[in-house]
Design a protein around this motif. Structure first.
Motif, short mmCIF file in Angstrom:
data_model
loop_
_atom_site.label_atom_id
_atom_site.label_comp_id
_atom_site.label_asym_id
_atom_site.label_seq_id
_atom_site.Cartn_x
_atom_site.Cartn_y
_atom_site.Cartn_z
N GLN A 1 0.83 -1.21 0.00
CA GLN A 1 0.00 0.00 0.00
C GLN A 1 0.86 1.26 0.00
O GLN A 1 0.41 2.33 -0.37
CB GLN A 1 -0.94 0.00 1.21
CG GLN A 1 -1.90 -1.18 1.27
CD GLN A 1 -2.86 -1.23 0.09
OE1 GLN A 1 -3.35 -0.20 -0.36
NE2 GLN A 1 -3.13 -2.43 -0.41
N ASP A 2 2.12 1.14 0.45
CA ASP A 2 3.02 2.30 0.53
C ASP A 2 3.76 2.56 -0.78
O ASP A 2 4.52 3.53 -0.87
CB ASP A 2 4.06 2.08 1.65
CG ASP A 2 3.43 1.88 3.00
OD1 ASP A 2 2.44 2.58 3.30
OD2 ASP A 2 3.92 1.01 3.76
N LEU A 3 3.57 1.71 -1.77
CA LEU A 3 4.39 1.78 -2.99
C LEU A 3 3.75 2.58 -4.13
O LEU A 3 4.21 2.51 -5.26
CB LEU A 3 4.74 0.37 -3.48
CG LEU A 3 5.80 -0.36 -2.65
CD1 LEU A 3 6.00 -1.77 -3.18
CD2 LEU A 3 7.12 0.39 -2.68
N ASP A 4 2.68 3.31 -3.84
CA ASP A 4 2.07 4.17 -4.84
C ASP A 4 1.64 3.39 -6.09
O ASP A 4 1.88 3.81 -7.23
CB ASP A 4 3.05 5.29 -5.23
CG ASP A 4 2.34 6.46 -5.93
OD1 ASP A 4 1.14 6.65 -5.68
OD2 ASP A 4 3.00 7.17 -6.72
N LEU A 5 1.01 2.25 -5.85
CA LEU A 5 0.54 1.42 -6.96
C LEU A 5 -0.90 1.77 -7.31
O LEU A 5 -1.68 2.20 -6.46
CB LEU A 5 0.63 -0.06 -6.57
CG LEU A 5 2.02 -0.58 -6.23
CD1 LEU A 5 1.95 -2.02 -5.75
CD2 LEU A 5 2.96 -0.47 -7.43
N ILE A 6 -1.25 1.55 -8.57
CA ILE A 6 -2.60 1.86 -9.02
C ILE A 6 -3.58 0.81 -8.49
O ILE A 6 -3.21 -0.32 -8.18
CB ILE A 6 -2.68 1.96 -10.56
CG1 ILE A 6 -2.17 0.66 -11.22
CG2 ILE A 6 -1.89 3.16 -11.05
CD1 ILE A 6 -2.31 0.65 -12.73
N GLU A 7 -4.84 1.19 -8.42
CA GLU A 7 -5.86 0.36 -7.80
C GLU A 7 -5.98 -1.03 -8.43
O GLU A 7 -6.09 -2.03 -7.70
CB GLU A 7 -7.21 1.07 -7.84
CG GLU A 7 -8.40 0.25 -7.35
CD GLU A 7 -8.23 -0.28 -5.92
OE1 GLU A 7 -8.82 -1.34 -5.62
OE2 GLU A 7 -7.50 0.35 -5.14
N THR B 1 17.81 -16.54 -6.49
CA THR B 1 16.51 -17.14 -6.71
C THR B 1 15.71 -17.18 -5.40
O THR B 1 16.26 -17.31 -4.33
CB THR B 1 16.67 -18.56 -7.29
OG1 THR B 1 15.40 -19.08 -7.61
CG2 THR B 1 17.35 -19.49 -6.31
N GLY B 2 14.41 -17.00 -5.53
CA GLY B 2 13.54 -17.09 -4.36
C GLY B 2 13.37 -15.79 -3.60
O GLY B 2 12.81 -15.78 -2.51
N THR B 3 13.83 -14.68 -4.19
CA THR B 3 13.73 -13.39 -3.49
C THR B 3 12.53 -12.57 -3.92
O THR B 3 12.34 -11.45 -3.45
CB THR B 3 15.01 -12.56 -3.71
OG1 THR B 3 15.24 -12.42 -5.11
CG2 THR B 3 16.22 -13.21 -3.06
N GLY B 4 11.72 -13.10 -4.83
CA GLY B 4 10.56 -12.34 -5.30
C GLY B 4 10.89 -11.42 -6.45
O GLY B 4 10.22 -10.42 -6.67
N LYS B 5 11.90 -11.79 -7.23
CA LYS B 5 12.40 -10.93 -8.30
C LYS B 5 11.38 -10.71 -9.41
O LYS B 5 11.27 -9.59 -9.95
CB LYS B 5 13.69 -11.55 -8.86
CG LYS B 5 14.23 -10.94 -10.12
CD LYS B 5 15.63 -11.43 -10.39
CE LYS B 5 15.76 -12.93 -10.32
NZ LYS B 5 15.05 -13.61 -11.41
N THR B 6 10.62 -11.76 -9.78
CA THR B 6 9.67 -11.61 -10.88
C THR B 6 8.66 -10.51 -10.58
O THR B 6 8.38 -9.65 -11.42
CB THR B 6 8.95 -12.94 -11.17
OG1 THR B 6 9.92 -13.93 -11.51
CG2 THR B 6 7.97 -12.78 -12.32
N ALA B 7 8.10 -10.52 -9.37
CA ALA B 7 7.14 -9.47 -9.00
C ALA B 7 7.80 -8.11 -8.97
O ALA B 7 7.16 -7.08 -9.24
CB ALA B 7 6.51 -9.78 -7.64
N ALA B 8 9.10 -8.07 -8.67
CA ALA B 8 9.83 -6.80 -8.58
C ALA B 8 9.85 -6.06 -9.91
O ALA B 8 9.87 -4.83 -9.95
CB ALA B 8 11.25 -7.03 -8.08
N ILE C 1 5.30 -6.09 -11.55
CA ILE C 1 4.33 -5.13 -10.99
C ILE C 1 4.53 -3.72 -11.54
O ILE C 1 3.58 -3.13 -12.06
CB ILE C 1 4.40 -5.16 -9.44
CG1 ILE C 1 3.82 -6.49 -8.91
CG2 ILE C 1 3.65 -3.98 -8.83
CD1 ILE C 1 4.09 -6.73 -7.44
N PRO C 2 5.76 -3.16 -11.48
CA PRO C 2 5.90 -1.79 -12.03
C PRO C 2 5.75 -1.73 -13.55
O PRO C 2 5.27 -0.73 -14.08
CB PRO C 2 7.31 -1.39 -11.59
CG PRO C 2 8.03 -2.66 -11.32
CD PRO C 2 6.98 -3.62 -10.82
#
Length: 380
Positions: free
Chosen positions: A4-10, A47-54, A57-58
């Motif tokens: 919620q703190d990352l200024d993402l769109i709805e 691997t396993g650090t959540g890189k794909t979402a990193a 998402i943006p």
């Protein structure tokens, strides 16, 4: 920090909530704001650090915010280049999950299967193309893919790309990209050859590094079993007598070795399948699906398949053979203990593999505890 703190769109916030995501991993917390600023990024994350979402998402947010009324055959706006079919499919699944409430379309292309479903999707027009190098070049040469209007380029798992011999294909693809673009470069290791490649792709990049490749997650309990090569099958069956091991991912160095282990396990009544480059794409996907659903208890894999295997709640990784490249050990055991969960990694070491084990100890800066109390200990 929360998402919620990352200024993402709805639309993206809604998708993340449905996925149960609340707190970003360190690579996500660092990379997402940088990418949203349209900057190039050099990311070093194991691997396993959540890189794909990193990066997914943006990218979805940038593309969605710039989305205009499009025709069916709109240009490809983003390209993600990745080394293996499994990883490409996994990234595609991530875009489906995070982008379900956006208007952004994507497709995945890779070799080893017929191209018609892939070319049909390309004809309709997609925003994001996720591809392996060989099939991408093939479809470019056939006129199905055009990259002149590309806005974002991602090179994922760059070190694995080089390990697999794709460096020349990558360079060919780079020559086809527009000079003005945003580029994101991710690698688990950063040797000089990787840095040289990064310098040719990126322009004044921000650098993000989390959990150096030389380290293993503290949540993974590691142990090594000294055993004669001839007793490895018996030791594996002995360990699998433990019913608390619901599923186990077993690594071998060769395809032939993986098939041999599966044969032994099946003969002993243990449901198992192999996943490696000689298997058809359908066979590989079915094996992975069965493993995720726990229909198959043991999945035996070679290192090429390692990074594409993303299984929630996987508790056990077993190195049937010690890898001869120490970084590979980190990647293998990183299939468990993901995103803060606990995991267990067993390694079988015969006399010929002791030098490999020493290299691993040197890399991770600690000695893996030895299990001496087992029926196949060779006393070394």
């Amino acid at each position: 920090m929360t998402f919620q703190d990352l200024d993402l769109i709805e639309p993206i916030r809604k998708a993340l909530t449905e996925e149960g995501y609340t707190t970003p991993t360190p690579i996500q917390a660092k990379a997402i704001p940088i990418i949203l600023q349209h900057r190039d990024l050099l990311g070093c994350a194991q691997t396993g650090t959540g890189k794909t979402a990193a990066f997914a998402i943006p990218m979805l947010q940038i593309l969605e915010e710039k989305q205009k009324t499009r025709h069916d055959k709109g240009p490809i706006r983003a390209l993600i280049l990745t080394p293996t079919r499994e990883l490409a499919i996994q990234i595609g699944e991530s875009f489906s999950a995070y982008g379900r409430f956006t208007n952004i379309t994507h497709t995945v292309i890779f070799g080893g299967v017929g191209q018609k479903p892939q070319t049909d999707a390309l004809r309709k027009g997609v925003d994001v193309l996720i591809a392996t190098p060989g099939r991408l070049l093939d479809l470019i040469n056939q006129g199905f893919v055009h990259l002149k209007q590309l806005e974002i380029f991602v090179l994922d798992e760059a070190d694995r790309m080089l390990d697999m011999g794709f460096v020349h294909d990558v360079k060919k693809i780079l020559r086809l990209l527009p000079a003005k673009r945003q580029s994101l470069f991710f690698s688990a290791t950063m040797p000089p050859v990787i840095m040289t490649l990064a310098d040719t792709i990126l322009s004044n990049p921000a650098k993000v590094e989390v959990t150096p490749v030389s380290s293993t997650a503290d949540t993974i309990k590691q142990s090594v079993y000294f055993v004669d090569k001839s007793d490895k099958n018996s030791l594996l069956l002995h360990i699998l007598k433990d019913d608390s091991i619901a599923t186990a991912l077993v690594f071998t160095r060769t395809k032939h070795g993986a098939d041999k282990v599966v044969k032994v396990l099946r003969k002993a009544g243990v449901t198992s399948e192999a996943i490696h480059g000689n298997k058809s794409q359908n066979a590989r996907q079915n094996a992975l699906k069965n493993f995720k659903s726990q229909t198959t208890r043991v999945l035996v894999a070679t290192d090429i398949a390692a990074r594409g295997i993303d299984v929630d709640d996987l508790t056990h990784v077993i190195n049937y053979e010690i890898p001869n490249i120490p970084e590979t050990y980190v990647h293998r055991i990183g299939r468990t203990g993901r995103a803060g969960a606990k995991g267990i990694a067993f390694s079988f070491c015969d006399l010929d593999e002791k030098a490999y084990l020493r290299d691993i100890h040197k890399l991770i800066a600690k000695n893996i505890p030895v299990v001496k109390d087992h029926p196949y200990s060779n006393g070394r």
